[in-house]
Design an enzyme around this catalytic site. Structure first.
Site, PDB file in Angstrom:
ATOM      1  N   CYS A  91      92.085  52.118  63.441  1.00  0.00           N
ATOM      2  CA  CYS A  91      92.943  50.953  63.163  1.00  0.00           C
ATOM      3  C   CYS A  91      92.574  50.333  61.807  1.00  0.00           C
ATOM      4  O   CYS A  91      92.781  50.956  60.777  1.00  0.00           O
ATOM      5  CB  CYS A  91      92.871  49.953  64.316  1.00  0.00           C
ATOM      6  SG  CYS A  91      94.199  48.745  64.230  1.00  0.00           S
TER       7      CYS A  91
ATOM      8  N   GLU B 229      89.675  54.388  71.865  1.00  0.00           N
ATOM      9  CA  GLU B 229      88.665  53.878  72.806  1.00  0.00           C
ATOM     10  C   GLU B 229      89.266  53.192  74.030  1.00  0.00           C
ATOM     11  O   GLU B 229      88.565  52.982  75.012  1.00  0.00           O
ATOM     12  CB  GLU B 229      87.714  52.909  72.081  1.00  0.00           C
ATOM     13  CG  GLU B 229      88.298  51.562  71.660  1.00  0.00           C
ATOM     14  CD  GLU B 229      89.080  51.602  70.354  1.00  0.00           C
ATOM     15  OE1 GLU B 229      89.505  52.698  69.941  1.00  0.00           O
ATOM     16  OE2 GLU B 229      89.300  50.538  69.750  1.00  0.00           O
TER      17      GLU B 229
ATOM     18  N   GLY C 262      64.731  39.320  89.892  1.00  0.00           N
ATOM     19  CA  GLY C 262      65.434  39.855  91.057  1.00  0.00           C
ATOM     20  C   GLY C 262      66.649  40.654  90.619  1.00  0.00           C
ATOM     21  O   GLY C 262      67.217  41.414  91.390  1.00  0.00           O
TER      22      GLY C 262
ATOM     23  N   HIS D  95      94.181  53.286  68.894  1.00  0.00           N
ATOM     24  CA  HIS D  95      92.839  52.985  69.438  1.00  0.00           C
ATOM     25  C   HIS D  95      92.416  54.021  70.474  1.00  0.00           C
ATOM     26  O   HIS D  95      92.745  53.874  71.655  1.00  0.00           O
ATOM     27  CB  HIS D  95      92.847  51.597  70.093  1.00  0.00           C
ATOM     28  CG  HIS D  95      92.883  50.485  69.112  1.00  0.00           C
ATOM     29  ND1 HIS D  95      91.751  49.918  68.582  1.00  0.00           N
ATOM     30  CD2 HIS D  95      93.926  49.843  68.536  1.00  0.00           C
ATOM     31  CE1 HIS D  95      92.085  48.971  67.736  1.00  0.00           C
ATOM     32  NE2 HIS D  95      93.399  48.902  67.680  1.00  0.00           N
TER      33      HIS D  95
END
Ligand code: XMP
Length: 513
Positions: free
Chosen positions: A79, A169, A222, A167
């Site tokens: 892009c 991704e 935790g 794009h």
């Protein structure tokens, strides 16, 4: 040599996603701000230029000296990255007639190009841009177009530079991962040897070399990050690691005892410190959220510090910081991604060096590493939980009684989520990113038996997310909500009303305070 793909971040919201996709190809990658290109890093095998909120013609647009990068490495511009390549090397970028947004299909001009190996005809890609490349630079050729975008993909094979206007991704580019694989593996030559097992082996060796016989102290929460960091360190330096797990009185019901047991089973040298009374005393009467956070943070540091002082000759502070906590993602407002450091300020106070073995990992990778280390699923799949714990889920001032009410309600909700299996056999707990109950500072009228009641209201919060930066409220089944509401009202003394939070982030946040 640890091969790496370098991603230059020009501020796009999807830069991190590019990183995740590359990691999914078992290839290590690093995201750096556009102006921090490491010129002498021998491990780089290729560079990806991300998208950006800017147009190349904006005054504030992020610019780099492209020649320095292209001279050494294969480059893929995505892009804005592609527009920037075009603009810098003599092509032309202009505002598109209308914003080009959404699904389009590729029409190949050179399907044999290595970037398109194994691609299907008319492969669907996702466009999202305001400018368009109207002329590619000299020496480049167009290799794919779409109906709306003529120069959708282009290349200079001689210089090993590729640009794609779409794009790859994002999910809606259906063969986007294949495109990235073709670049990362086919073009850049990644050996694809970045795996949980290889990470553990390299990291344990590095930790041994770095720490030698030094002593390390680590605060366990935790949560999955600090737990995995502790198990890794334990593998490397054994008893030279001391873990401290503080009960701030704001943990979930029975969590202190249960998690402590898990840690002991993992062979960790862990000290549990119950400081609930101190926290309750300091929080008494405090209503303001930020004030509560500050008190909880300071008390934690004081308790942790006091315990750490008891360890003879400790030199390092171990932390479960992960990659998204550190990435300085650029955006137009200049804000950085927020990180929550529960032991912020400690290293300076105690003159300790920081040791962060997970600092290159994404959350899902931390989980993979934890599994590879043989950690129990209940620790690995644990939802994120804020450092200030139930303290930010009790609106208004905190009392031990309110903590008890909230713990009981929360326990019913969380156990309910774990026990409710969906059609695919996965529990609701595993489907949501994070869940919890909020104790509201209001009372409402109800009726139980023949009696009028005037008791507390609680709100249930459950969200789906991938990184906590954005989140949607989880669409939990009505039957499930009905059961949880009944169970809470029937079993938690002091609660007579349950609401469900249906706000997304943004504009709301996950926590209420
Ligand atoms: P928000 O409420 O900002 O939360 O949407 C995003 C994620 O961060 C967690 N959170 C915290 N974690 N200390 C922490 O360690 C904090 O002070 C804190 N505040 C929010 C939240 O639970 C969610 O996962």
């Amino acid at each position: 040599m640890q091969q790496k793909i370098l991603i230059l971040d020009f501020g796009s919201q999807t830069t991190q996603l590019i990183g995740r996709r590359v990691r999914e190809l078992d290839t290590f990658c690093e995201i750096v701000p556009y102006n921090k290109f490491p010129e002498n890093d021998e491990n780089i095998i290729g560079v990806i230029l991300s998208g950006s909120p800017y147009s190349v013609y904006d005054k504030e647009a992020f610019k780099v000296d492209l020649k320095k990068i292209t001279a050494k490495h294969p480059v893929l511009g995505i892009c804005y990255g592609a527009q920037f390549i075009s603009y810098s090397l003599g092509g032309k970028v202009e505002p598109a007639g209308s914003r080009e947004y959404g699904r389009q299909n590729l029409e190949f001009i050179d399907k044999q190009n290595p970037l398109f190996k194994d691609f299907d005809d008319n492969s669907q890609v996702w466009m999202s841009h305001g400018d368009t490349i109207t002329k590619i630079p000299e020496g480049f050729k167009v290799i794919a177009s779409t109906q709306g975008v003529e120069n959708a993909a282009f290349v200079s094979e001689k210089d090993k530079i590729w640009g794609v206007q779409f794009h790859p991704e994002v999910f809606h580019s259906l063969q986007g991962t294949l495109l990235l694989k073709n670049f990362v593996v086919g073009i850049c030559g990644s050996r694809q040897d970045w795996s949980a097992a290889s990470f553990i082996e390299t990291t344990v060796n590095e930790l041994k070399a770095q720490l030698n016989n030094d002593k390390v102290v680590l605060g366990l929460s935790g949560g999955v990050d600090s737990s995995v960091a502790a198990v890794l360190l334990n593998k490397a330096i054994g008893k030279n690691l001391t873990c401290i797990f503080v009960n701030n009185g704001l943990l979930r019901k029975n969590e202190f005892q249960e998690v402590l047991k898990d840690y002991e089973c993992l062979g960790l040298n862990v000290k549990g410190v119950d400081a609930s009374e101190k926290f309750y005393a300091d929080l008494k009467g405090v209503e303001e959220p930020e004030k509560k956070r500050k008190i909880i943070g300071k008390d934690f540091i004081d308790v942790f510090n006091e315990e750490a002082q008891k360890i003879d000759g400790v030199k390092w502070l171990g932390q479960g910081t992960i990659y998204p906590d550190r990435i300085e993602s650029l955006n137009i407002t200049g804000k950085t991604i927020k990180s929550h450091h529960n032991v912020g300020g400690l290293p300076e106070k105690m003159k300790l060096q920081l040791c962060e073995p997970l600092k290159w990992l994404f959350k899902d990778e931390v989980r993979r590493v934890g599994r590879q280390l043989g950690m129990p699923e209940n620790l690995i799949k644990r939802h994120p939980f804020p450092g200030p714990g139930l303290g930010v889920r009790i609106l208004g001032d905190i009392t031990p009684e309110k903590v008890r009410v909230l713990q009981d309600a929360d326990d019913i909700f969380i156990k309910g989520l774990k026990n409710w299996k969906c059609e695919d056999g996965v529990s609701l707990y595993d489907k949501v990113w994070q869940a919890g109950v909020i104790l509201l500072p209001v009372k409402s009228v109800g009726v139980m038996g023949d009696e009028r009641t005037y008791e507390r209201a609680v709100a249930l919060r459950a969200v789906t997310s991938t990184d906590a930066m954005t989140a949607d409220w989880a669409h939990l089944p009505y039957e499930f909500l009905a059961k949880v509401s009944n169970d809470i009202i029937n079993n938690v003394k002091g609660v007579n009303r349950v609401a469900y939070d249906i706000s997304s982030k943004p504009p709301s946040t996950i926590e209420w305070e």
